[in-house]
Motif scaffolding. Structure first.
Motif, mmCIF file in Angstrom:
data_model
loop_
_atom_site.group_PDB
_atom_site.id
_atom_site.type_symbol
_atom_site.label_atom_id
_atom_site.label_comp_id
_atom_site.label_asym_id
_atom_site.label_seq_id
_atom_site.Cartn_x
_atom_site.Cartn_y
_atom_site.Cartn_z
ATOM 1 N N MET A 185 27.623 41.135 38.903
ATOM 2 C CA MET A 185 28.546 40.150 38.353
ATOM 3 C C MET A 185 28.830 40.405 36.881
ATOM 4 N N ALA A 186 27.852 40.917 36.189
ATOM 5 C CA ALA A 186 28.052 41.205 34.772
ATOM 6 C C ALA A 186 29.158 42.251 34.607
ATOM 7 N N ASP A 187 29.164 43.245 35.465
ATOM 8 C CA ASP A 187 30.207 44.273 35.405
ATOM 9 C C ASP A 187 31.581 43.664 35.638
ATOM 10 N N VAL A 188 31.649 42.818 36.635
ATOM 11 C CA VAL A 188 32.915 42.173 36.954
ATOM 12 C C VAL A 188 33.362 41.297 35.791
ATOM 13 N N ALA A 189 32.411 40.565 35.241
ATOM 14 C CA ALA A 189 32.722 39.661 34.137
ATOM 15 C C ALA A 189 33.300 40.443 32.956
ATOM 16 N N GLU A 190 32.656 41.534 32.616
ATOM 17 C CA GLU A 190 33.115 42.346 31.494
ATOM 18 C C GLU A 190 34.538 42.837 31.740
ATOM 19 N N ARG A 191 34.717 43.402 32.924
ATOM 20 C CA ARG A 191 36.033 43.936 33.277
ATOM 21 C C ARG A 191 37.117 42.869 33.241
ATOM 22 N N GLY A 241 36.960 40.117 31.544
ATOM 23 C CA GLY A 241 36.988 39.422 30.275
ATOM 24 C C GLY A 241 36.605 37.960 30.376
ATOM 25 N N VAL A 242 35.683 37.675 31.251
ATOM 26 C CA VAL A 242 35.200 36.292 31.384
ATOM 27 C C VAL A 242 33.676 36.303 31.391
ATOM 28 N N SER A 243 33.071 35.136 31.527
ATOM 29 C CA SER A 243 31.616 35.077 31.567
ATOM 30 C C SER A 243 31.116 35.228 33.002
ATOM 31 N N VAL A 244 29.863 35.586 33.133
ATOM 32 C CA VAL A 244 29.294 35.717 34.472
ATOM 33 C C VAL A 244 29.350 34.389 35.220
ATOM 34 N N ALA A 245 29.241 33.304 34.460
ATOM 35 C CA ALA A 245 29.286 31.990 35.102
ATOM 36 C C ALA A 245 30.607 31.824 35.839
ATOM 37 N N THR A 246 31.663 32.224 35.206
ATOM 38 C CA THR A 246 32.978 32.104 35.841
ATOM 39 C C THR A 246 33.070 32.993 37.074
ATOM 40 N N VAL A 247 32.563 34.195 36.950
ATOM 41 C CA VAL A 247 32.571 35.089 38.101
ATOM 42 C C VAL A 247 31.825 34.434 39.257
ATOM 43 N N SER A 248 30.658 33.902 38.949
ATOM 44 C CA SER A 248 29.865 33.251 39.985
ATOM 45 C C SER A 248 30.649 32.129 40.640
ATOM 46 N N ARG A 249 31.312 31.321 39.824
ATOM 47 C CA ARG A 249 32.066 30.197 40.384
ATOM 48 C C ARG A 249 33.192 30.665 41.291
ATOM 49 N N VAL A 250 33.812 31.760 40.910
ATOM 50 C CA VAL A 250 34.893 32.289 41.749
ATOM 51 C C VAL A 250 34.331 32.841 43.051
ATOM 52 N N ILE A 251 33.312 33.689 42.919
ATOM 53 C CA ILE A 251 32.767 34.361 44.105
ATOM 54 C C ILE A 251 32.167 33.368 45.092
ATOM 55 N N SER A 252 31.422 32.407 44.563
ATOM 56 C CA SER A 252 30.740 31.481 45.474
ATOM 57 C C SER A 252 31.616 30.264 45.792
ATOM 58 N N GLU A 253 32.780 30.217 45.152
ATOM 59 C CA GLU A 253 33.697 29.092 45.385
ATOM 60 C C GLU A 253 32.986 27.762 45.239
ATOM 61 N N TYR A 257 33.064 45.218 44.030
ATOM 62 C CA TYR A 257 31.915 44.328 43.910
ATOM 63 C C TYR A 257 31.610 43.623 45.226
ATOM 64 N N GLN A 258 30.323 43.496 45.512
ATOM 65 C CA GLN A 258 29.901 42.670 46.631
ATOM 66 C C GLN A 258 28.682 41.879 46.201
ATOM 67 N N VAL A 259 28.673 40.627 46.553
ATOM 68 C CA VAL A 259 27.581 39.759 46.112
ATOM 69 C C VAL A 259 26.243 40.257 46.655
ATOM 70 N N ASN A 260 25.236 40.169 45.833
ATOM 71 C CA ASN A 260 23.882 40.541 46.224
ATOM 72 C C ASN A 260 23.178 39.290 46.749
ATOM 73 N N LEU A 261 22.980 39.275 48.057
ATOM 74 C CA LEU A 261 22.443 38.070 48.688
ATOM 75 C C LEU A 261 20.962 37.858 48.410
ATOM 76 N N VAL A 262 20.287 38.910 47.956
ATOM 77 C CA VAL A 262 18.874 38.738 47.607
ATOM 78 C C VAL A 262 18.772 37.910 46.329
#
Lengths: 338, 338
Positions: free
Chosen positions: A16-22, A24-36, A57-62
């Motif tokens: 998620m950090a990679d996605v966030a950087e790319r 230009g948002v925070s990981v929190a936002t990425v998480s909110r989008v991915i997990s809806e 990117y694919q969410v890491n379920l672990v």
DNA sequence: TTGTAGGCGTTATCAC
DNA sequence: GTGATAACGCCTACAA
């Protein structure tokens, strides 16, 4: 022109950090989008999904499981996947979970109590959301069932141990045996073809209950007890013939036993149903393989699968333990015609 | 006097920190004792194990997996657990993993490509150490196989897609069909009982290969192609009879088809092997249910399970993709006697 | 040999 | 609506 595409295990996982950087948002936002889990402004949403897609990117379920304390995994413990009835239960459980984002761990105990115990421990260590188990033994599996139930939501499937207040989903064996005895009373001349029971030792609740309800209806009938398998059905026939029977109505405690019975009757040159009628129990798919087709009582495996799912995904996190018995259906076959 | 023991899902999980506190050591020491990763002084070791036991501590494998980047989990993707051959593979894979601390996720695709795709994604999201899959379709499953192989160690089981350089473990179909054709040439009067092939459409490599090797040996023989199931075997018999055959040697591409063939021949009052000989392929357990017993070629499922395990737990993390073909055995039955 | 501390990838809480 | 940050439970440098 196709090129050889080769196997190249992952370089480094996209996070998620990679996605966030790319994006230009925070990981929190990425998480909110991915997990809806929460609304996100459409522009950011698009940016995140775009970045995620570009990076593969694919969410890491672990990671998610560790954080949430839920794994979206259930463990299925089964005595033997080579038993057609058990593998059918596994199949329909799997399809019942289809679409619920829940995956199924499967562990075959090979009927061994120690293996069963380890299987339970392994599932608990993996933090499964629920344990679904077909206990090996009516009494000796009690410790494993209770251990599972104490640490996780647990459902006993098909068989239940005595004296443990843990969910159970299975066939209504009393009703099933009732269908069989009714068929016999209606369609069979018992004076000409006396009833015989070929069952399994009372190490499982199914073996126990079916035997009990048969003998209640036919207390004078001879009974033969062995294992829930094909070979036992064959052996039983030899014993029955040694005991001098030449005609009869053989009620088997399971289709797999009934198939062994039929095969062995043929081997002795006896005709089904002319010399011996044969009736099974379970309704496994391979019962069609028999010649003649098997008269049996079918357990609705689809409904059983759905029922287990309902129990597991019950909104109340701690539903009262219940024993749910599903009604089976009579299946007319040629091994014991009307 | 036994009391009702009831189901009471966990209060709060015991963690290494709890054990460490109780034992008066650091979590690192607890970890070293539990995971047996490094030597610890015996006195501390005992203290840790004592505390762990008193508290009922059990390692949380989700935390461990996240930290180590390995889940000790493999995913098995199978088209249908109700198919006796596939469930047998699942059974023997499960027993092969027995004792290796590896658990098996099982996902039934129901032969649906989209479900198969989702199954792969789910396994990858769960960070399985390996994906073992029986692809649904020889060509259309390629994307799913490659996706799995790109992200994880992947083994194709029983069937393989064309044109993908990914591990494969399965039966040597050429050799298996060779055993059958040799049996026919040696034991069958083909002038009296001409060979016929009842196979499956070439959507899987097994269907493809078995067909190919049969026609190579018997280029003039009629062939009938359908599905890998019981019902197709029945239908095929009707077609064969409509086409005017009254005697023959039916080679089925799978036992399950052969069983349907036998059942339908009986239904038409035809005798096996007197009118039609029948030969199967796979060696599933239920082949014994047939009357007469099925002449077939058996795949050594135990060895296949072990071979997959070897491949997965290979020390070199990136072994070269290999296609491993296991030799099958001829099983003489009465459906086509010597 | 033992302890301290950081981080695996994610989500939830808390500010803003 | 968004961002920083603290866990979740475990393992493993690194330091002592």
């Amino acid at each position: 022109m196709r090129e050889q595409r080769s196997q190249e295990p992952t370089a480094r996982a996209v996070t998620m950090a990679d996605v966030a950087e790319r994006a230009g948002v925070s990981v929190a936002t990425v998480s909110r989008v991915i997990s809806e889990s929460r609304p996100v402004a459409e522009s950011l949403r698009d940016a995140v999904l775009g970045a995620a897609s570009e990076l593969g990117y694919q969410v890491n379920l672990v990671g998610r499981a560790l954080r949430k304390g839920r794994t979206s995994t259930v463990g299925l413990l089964v005595p033997d996947l080579d038993n057609p009835f058990f593998s059918s239960l596994a199949q329909h459980l799997s399809t019942a979970f289809e679409g619920s984002a829940t995956d199924m761990l499967v562990f075959s105990t090979c009927g061994d109590l120690e293996v069963e115990r380890r299987g339970v421990e392994s599932f608990l260590g993996r933090q499964v959301d629920a344990v679904v188990m077909i206990p090996c033994h009516e009494i000796d599996s009690t410790a494993s069932v209770l251990r599972a139930a104490q640490a996780s939501l647990t459902v006993q499937l098909d068989r239940q141990v005595v004296d443990a207040d843990v969910h159970f989903v299975g066939c209504d064996n009393a009703q099933g045996m009732g269908l069989i005895t009714r068929h016999i009373r209606r369609d069979v001349d018992v004076a000409d073809k006396p009833a015989v029971y070929v069952g399994a030792h009372a190490v499982s609740s199914t073996g126990h209950e079916r035997f009990e309800h048969f003998t209640r209806e036919f207390p004078e009938s001879p009974t033969y007890l062995g294992e829930f398998d094909f070979g036992w059905g064959q052996q039983a026939v030899d014993q029955i013939l040694e005991d001098g029977m030449t005609r009869g109505t053989i009620v088997a405690a399971a289709d797999i036993i009934a198939l062994g019975v039929i095969a062995r009757l043929h081997h002795h040159g006896l005709r089904v149903p002319d010399d011996f009628r044969v009736i099974g129990f379970d309704g496994i798919g391979v019962a069609r393989f028999a010649h003649p087709t098997l008269t049996t009582v079918r357990q609705p495996v689809e409904e059983i699968g759905r029922t287990v799912l309902d129990l597991i995904s019950s909104p109340s996190s701690k539903p009262a333990p219940r024993a749910i018995r599903i009604a089976p259906n009579f299946v007319a076959g040629n091994s014991s015609p009307a």
